[in-house]
Scaffold this motif. Structure first.
Motif, PDB file in Angstrom:
ATOM      1  N   PHE A  57       0.777  -1.178  -0.221  1.00  0.00           N
ATOM      2  CA  PHE A  57       0.096  -0.062  -0.067  1.00  0.00           C
ATOM      3  C   PHE A  57       0.702   1.460   0.157  1.00  0.00           C
ATOM      4  O   PHE A  57       1.934   1.397   0.369  1.00  0.00           O
ATOM      5  CB  PHE A  57      -1.103   0.033   1.339  1.00  0.00           C
ATOM      6  N   THR A  66      -8.758   0.450   0.657  1.00  0.00           N
ATOM      7  CA  THR A  66      -9.019  -1.039   0.278  1.00  0.00           C
ATOM      8  C   THR A  66      -9.894  -1.555   1.144  1.00  0.00           C
ATOM      9  O   THR A  66     -10.640  -2.381   0.842  1.00  0.00           O
ATOM     10  CB  THR A  66      -7.460  -1.799   0.446  1.00  0.00           C
ATOM     11  N   GLU A  69     -13.076  -0.644   0.139  1.00  0.00           N
ATOM     12  CA  GLU A  69     -13.752  -1.470  -1.059  1.00  0.00           C
ATOM     13  C   GLU A  69     -14.122  -2.839  -0.765  1.00  0.00           C
ATOM     14  O   GLU A  69     -15.065  -3.239  -1.305  1.00  0.00           O
ATOM     15  CB  GLU A  69     -12.533  -1.342  -2.158  1.00  0.00           C
TER      16      GLU A  69
END
Length: 200
Positions: A57, A66, A69
């Motif tokens: 990341f 993330t 998501e």
């Protein structure tokens, strides 16, 4: 053959490290909030190195995105599982509405998606995440009603946006301790009223 076996092992190790970081970050973001969660805390909880975090990341914000998501995808999956091609468009929309509230009842999810998400990522980015998941299923549900609408359309983005906002408010109210059954009934009543011109 030996190289292929080693490759699979490395890939599995990489995926496990990434998953550990996401899970650790999710837990800490829920417990402490985004601002109060540090990357050293995340790597300590995930039991990986700081270098591993930055290998996967860009920064804490990227990791947070993330996490969001994955949460949004889980909500969309729950909605998809609650509907089927055998249902009418109206039945699917109503079932999906309830499934959304059920999915958002997962501890910490409302904080991630509805409170910290917009504050950290901004409205444009969080709207894009939503549009790719739960908002997409809502829009598709509304569009499925068009064939029987006699030329009248309720599928404009504004209607989907307003319904989505109502769902979010209901999820927040339930998270705050409101009666889930009452808000499910209210949401279903709202959807029924909105689609009445085309579903009746």
């Amino acid at each position: 053959m030996q190289r292929s076996r080693r490759g699979r092992t490395n890939r599995e190790r990489t995926e496990a490290t990434r998953a550990a970081l996401v899970e650790a970050a999710r837990t800490l973001f829920i417990e402490n909030g985004y601002a109060e969660t540090s990357t050293p805390q995340i790597v300590a909880k995930a039991k990986v190195t700081r270098g591993a975090l930055y290998h996967h990341f860009t920064d804490k914000r990227d990791l947070f995105r993330t996490v969001l998501e994955q949460e949004a995808e889980a909500v969309a999956t729950k909605i998809g599982a609650a509907t089927s091609p055998a249902m009418s468009a109206k039945e699917a929309l109503l079932a999906g509405s309830v499934a959304y509230l059920d999915a958002m009842a997962v501890p910490g999810r409302t904080r991630l998606l509805l409170i910290d998400g917009p504050a950290v990522l901004g409205s444009s980015e969080i709207t894009a995440i939503d549009a790719a998941h739960a908002a997409r299923t809502l829009q598709e549900g509304l569009e499925a009603l068009v064939p029987g609408a006699g030329g009248r359309s309720i599928t404009g983005p504004a209607v989907a946006t307003l319904l989505s906002a109502a769902f979010d408010r209901a999820a927040l109210a339930i998270e705050a301790g409101a009666d889930p059954a009452e808000f499910r009934a209210a949401v279903l009543s709202l959807v029924e009223r909105v689609i009445a011109p085309v579903a009746g």
